[in-house]
Design a protein around this motif. Sequence first.
Motif, mmCIF file in Angstrom:
data_model
loop_
_atom_site.group_PDB
_atom_site.id
_atom_site.type_symbol
_atom_site.label_atom_id
_atom_site.label_comp_id
_atom_site.label_asym_id
_atom_site.label_seq_id
_atom_site.Cartn_x
_atom_site.Cartn_y
_atom_site.Cartn_z
ATOM 1 N N ILE A 25 -6.369 -4.286 -2.166
ATOM 2 C CA ILE A 25 -7.218 -4.392 -0.753
ATOM 3 C C ILE A 25 -6.851 -5.651 -0.093
ATOM 4 N N ARG A 27 -6.845 -8.875 2.168
ATOM 5 C CA ARG A 27 -7.435 -9.659 2.974
ATOM 6 C C ARG A 27 -6.840 -10.060 3.970
ATOM 7 N N PRO A 29 -7.907 -12.059 7.329
ATOM 8 C CA PRO A 29 -9.005 -12.474 8.123
ATOM 9 C C PRO A 29 -8.512 -12.708 9.669
ATOM 10 N N ASP A 34 -11.614 -5.228 14.968
ATOM 11 C CA ASP A 34 -13.042 -4.925 14.445
ATOM 12 C C ASP A 34 -12.874 -3.844 13.568
ATOM 13 N N TRP A 37 -10.951 -4.473 10.437
ATOM 14 C CA TRP A 37 -11.504 -5.434 9.468
ATOM 15 C C TRP A 37 -12.813 -4.610 8.980
ATOM 16 N N GLY A 38 -13.502 -3.725 9.486
ATOM 17 C CA GLY A 38 -14.677 -2.925 8.880
ATOM 18 C C GLY A 38 -14.069 -2.008 8.019
ATOM 19 N N PHE A 40 -11.644 -2.710 5.998
ATOM 20 C CA PHE A 40 -11.127 -3.580 4.887
ATOM 21 C C PHE A 40 -12.659 -3.755 4.311
ATOM 22 N N LEU A 41 -13.784 -3.967 4.808
ATOM 23 C CA LEU A 41 -14.977 -4.423 4.011
ATOM 24 C C LEU A 41 -15.302 -3.224 3.378
ATOM 25 N N TYR A 42 -15.583 -1.872 4.056
ATOM 26 C CA TYR A 42 -16.213 -1.001 3.835
ATOM 27 C C TYR A 42 -15.615 0.455 3.060
ATOM 28 N N GLU B 709 -18.327 -11.576 1.774
ATOM 29 C CA GLU B 709 -17.312 -11.246 3.051
ATOM 30 C C GLU B 709 -17.824 -10.602 4.128
ATOM 31 N N ALA B 710 -18.875 -9.846 4.224
ATOM 32 C CA ALA B 710 -19.111 -8.925 4.989
ATOM 33 C C ALA B 710 -20.165 -10.058 6.088
ATOM 34 N N GLU B 750 -7.643 -14.404 -4.303
ATOM 35 C CA GLU B 750 -7.124 -14.527 -3.241
ATOM 36 C C GLU B 750 -6.723 -16.046 -2.657
ATOM 37 N N ASP B 891 -10.943 -20.730 8.307
ATOM 38 C CA ASP B 891 -11.129 -19.568 7.508
ATOM 39 C C ASP B 891 -12.312 -20.009 6.445
ATOM 40 N N ARG B 896 -14.865 -13.971 9.133
ATOM 41 C CA ARG B 896 -14.363 -13.108 10.229
ATOM 42 C C ARG B 896 -15.323 -11.983 10.662
ATOM 43 N N ARG B 900 -18.063 -9.634 14.214
ATOM 44 C CA ARG B 900 -18.164 -8.276 14.115
ATOM 45 C C ARG B 900 -19.271 -7.953 15.432
ATOM 46 N N PRO B 901 -18.904 -6.743 16.040
ATOM 47 C CA PRO B 901 -19.732 -6.690 17.032
ATOM 48 C C PRO B 901 -21.328 -6.650 16.566
#
Lengths: 97, 1002
Positions: A25, A27, A29, A34, A37-38, A40-42, B709-710, B750, B891, B896, B900-901
């Motif tokens: 997965i 990364r 950044p 969005d 990226w969402g 990627f996160l979930y 990360e979230a 990473e 970073d 990041r 997010r909205p």
Amino acid sequence: MLLIPCPYCGPRSELEFKHAGEAHITREPQVADDQAWGEFLYTRTNPKGIIAERWRHTSGCGRFFNCLRDTVSDNILATYKSGEPRPSLETSGEPSR
Amino acid sequence: MSGALRLPRGGRIDRNQPVRFTFDGRGYDGFVGDTLASALLSHGVHLLGRSFKYHRPRGILAAGAEEPNALVTVDRGGGRWTPNLRATQVELYEGLVAKSQNRWPSLAFDVGAVNSLVSPMLGAGFYYKTFMGPRFVKGAKLWADLFEPAIRRAAGLGEASRDPDPDHYATRFAHCEVLVVGSGPAGLAAATSAAQSGARVILCDENPVFGGSLADDNHAVIDGMAADAWAAATIEALAARPNVTLLPRTQAFGYYNHNLIGLNQRLTDHLAQPDHRAPRERLWQVRAKHVVLATGAIERPLVFPDNDRPGIMLASAGRTFLNRFGVKPGTRVVVATAHDSAYRAALDLAAAGVQIVRIVDLRESSEGALSVAAERAGLPIMRGATIVGTSGTTRVRGVRIGRVSGRHVTDLESLACDLVLMCGGWTPSVHLFSQSRGKLAYDEGSNSFLPGTPAQDQVSIGACAGTFGLAQILRDGHRAGHAVIKMAVEDRDFAVVGDDESTGAGFIGATPHDRDPTQVKAFVDFQNDVTAKDIALATREGFRSIEHIKRYTTTGMATDQGKTSNMNALGIASAELGRSVPSIGLTTFRQPYTPVTFGSFAGLSRDALFDPVRETAIHGWAAAHGARFEDVGLWKRAWFFSRAGEDMHAAVNRECQITRERAGLFDASTLGKIEVVGPDAAEFLNRLYTNSWTKLGVGKCRYGLMLNEAGFIMDDGVVGRIATDRFHVTTTTGGAPRVMAHMEDYLQTEFPDLKVWLTSTTEQWAVIAVQGPRAREMLAPLVDGLDISAETMPHMSLQVGTFQGVPMRLFRVSFTGELGFEVNVPADYGRAAWEALWAEGRKFDAVAYGTEAMHVMRAEKGYIIVGQDTDGTVTPDDAGMAWAVGKTKPDFVGKRSLGRPDLVAPNRKQIVGLMTDDPRTVLEEGAQIVGDPTPARGTHALGHVTSSYFSAVLGRSIAMAVVEGGRGRMGETLYIPMPSGSISAKIVKPVFYDLEGVRLNG
């Protein structure tokens, strides 16, 4: 209980490892989107069949590594170091159990 | 005195060792080598239990692990009480005390047998139909409270002991090239040939003596030796090999991934005077390169009406009791069979002087060698015939038989007898194969499921693979022992005389009879009292898959897991539905094969060894000074220090007040500590924490905030820079391992380009917080001249020095809002350093305070506790800590996501302070917060209380909370609804004490 061939230590019992989610997965950044990226996160693939996943040899060398496992049979087809490309199964040799 | 039915000679019992035992209080005798079942049979005792549901009298059906009826409780006294043991596996010892189960007041007269009269109500799906239905009607509560518990009590097995288990249990891991499960002819041959190659071999068997079916055989001759003599010689040769481990009394109960097999070895249950220091059982976890399954086959009962009376048993069991134990299971026997092997039992019994009243063979013809031999011996055989009913209550007294004509039975005849042997054929024991995820294949010819392609490195041989001839089994075993270790196979032929070759065929399903099918009980599953008509009813009610039929009728769901019943249930369903057996399916075989004690699984993981207890270096001092401890993860932390007569509230108030007034000592050793070292250490921290670290000078500290990360807060702690390339990172007590793993993950996967090394130092440093206006006064005499004045050592700085000669890292930090230091010394010196500080503190009556006072004081200052005031959905801005986020950094983990909205949406929950209108009211942590003093059901909650205490210093309650748009609601009154009414509270900034923060800088 699985017998997991750690690429650094050799085959060890699953007791010594912790699962660490799906592998490869990426990364990124700097991604602007969005939605991407969402995901990627979930979002994960959760396949029926072969999955590339991460394990950490917590009670051994402490290293994270990658593993190809068949989620149906639980057979482990290959393990390889983090950063290495996912091996193609034709060339990965004898499936290890 | 021995039982009247004991043969004068023969059997694998030790006639020189007579033993006495009791069953339901009555004394009997037997011999070492007997089982409880064989000893009772030698006295003509067949009635051993009452059935699960109908409380019908039950006897001994089988001679081994598959026994469904004869379950007993063995009581050794002192809490050593084991229910639900199969009498066929309980080894006899001097003084054994066994009891029957599921009966009241006695086994012979059981009030519960009234269930038989109401049995029409107790058919298939009884539990679903009655326990579920009436809940929806009026009076359902009466049903649930009164009737249901009574019914559940009446249907049961043995009672568990109410005392703690006084025994202990061992655990062992083992590796081998070849594990052989089962020590019958197949297993012995395989183990021998594998062992000859030098491979490490483990051979296990559930029985106390190896040999399997050879122990029951008085007939066959192998390589010129009687079968059991051959077995004994083979075992002796195996035992002499250093590469062979023999495990008798050891059940392979589970087959798991990658050839891991669970074995349960019984070590002391068979001993009259066990040494209680020795483990009772040992759990083996064997990782085998190859597994040879030689688990044999189990004989099937015939499903004829009233086939469950005491004295009706499997033909092979009758033969086992006769040959292995030298016991005649009866004197006049009717044999009912659909398979040739029962003729061998009849021949052996006849030779021992048991009268063979009739052999009733369901088949029209049989040309097998055994039936020919029986005919030649003059045994009365009736072909194409079956039993249609039996008589007798606590022991079978007779049978009715007749000729089968299609679905009808004619020419009925009654026969008197005291024993019925039945044989429906043989079911290969494929349990372990199936558990290993191997696919089973149905073999039409033998009415059985056989192992197909194995899923693991494994082979099935002998009867469990559908092979029944002794010579063939030995040949296969020998071959398998070589083949599994990839050795060139050299076939070996064994000279076998008297080989009863046969197949597993026979009959599955219910036998025909002439009686009212709604009235008769022909048992399929003896342990769960499931009859042929229950299964027929389930199919009429629409069940098609055997998995559903199983759950609806409970067939195969008892502790024996359907060992004797599965195939007959399938046969009945197949006949009722007019569909083939494989199309109905086969239920899943699950671990364990036979019940395993909880003690065996728990092993050493109990009491003090269940989890390690982590104690700090100062623990002993705290315990000696009245500390009450609380568990934080595995740590024991001093919660508060109670002086004589003080309750917790008083102690905490005192600790807070004196700390703020003078000084307090706090054991902070449990804080997680990670040494981050390397040329890229600062850059690494830049990427792992929100803050920026590049400009943090050596000798300075900074509060660090770690996100996942979230973008949500996952940990926090003070980080000090010891050198340009060395940081002392602290984490929360509970978060230490998680933070370490998180850091390792990013470092390894990473940011592998960074030259950084991480070491957990949590247990290397003892940490003592010295807090309060007189903290410096306490500390100064002990730091060997180090200048700790406010000028040299301001808030958020650190110095490396010595504490009374011991290496020290001294941080000037505060979690109380007071002038404070944290003294880090090597853990071995923690107690000495604490006592030295305590001696200084005594000069002006400083206190030691615990975690509760620490919580109150930090809440007075509005310092958050990650995991209490945050819950994994709180961002730095939600927590009012946007100041801790280095916005110019390119970073860091979580950066990041902060864009997010959802994470920048208005009206997010924010951390605020709450002051109740009544200063005495302390809110409940976790209580919901609403805008309406009398909220209707379903009212949207604006947030909840996260921390709440009584502040002695302020003389009132304080609380922290997360509330939607909280920082925009300052001064607003909200409500916390409680059962006794709503509590009103005002939203305030989450700082209650020393709002200007001057005390820190003292």
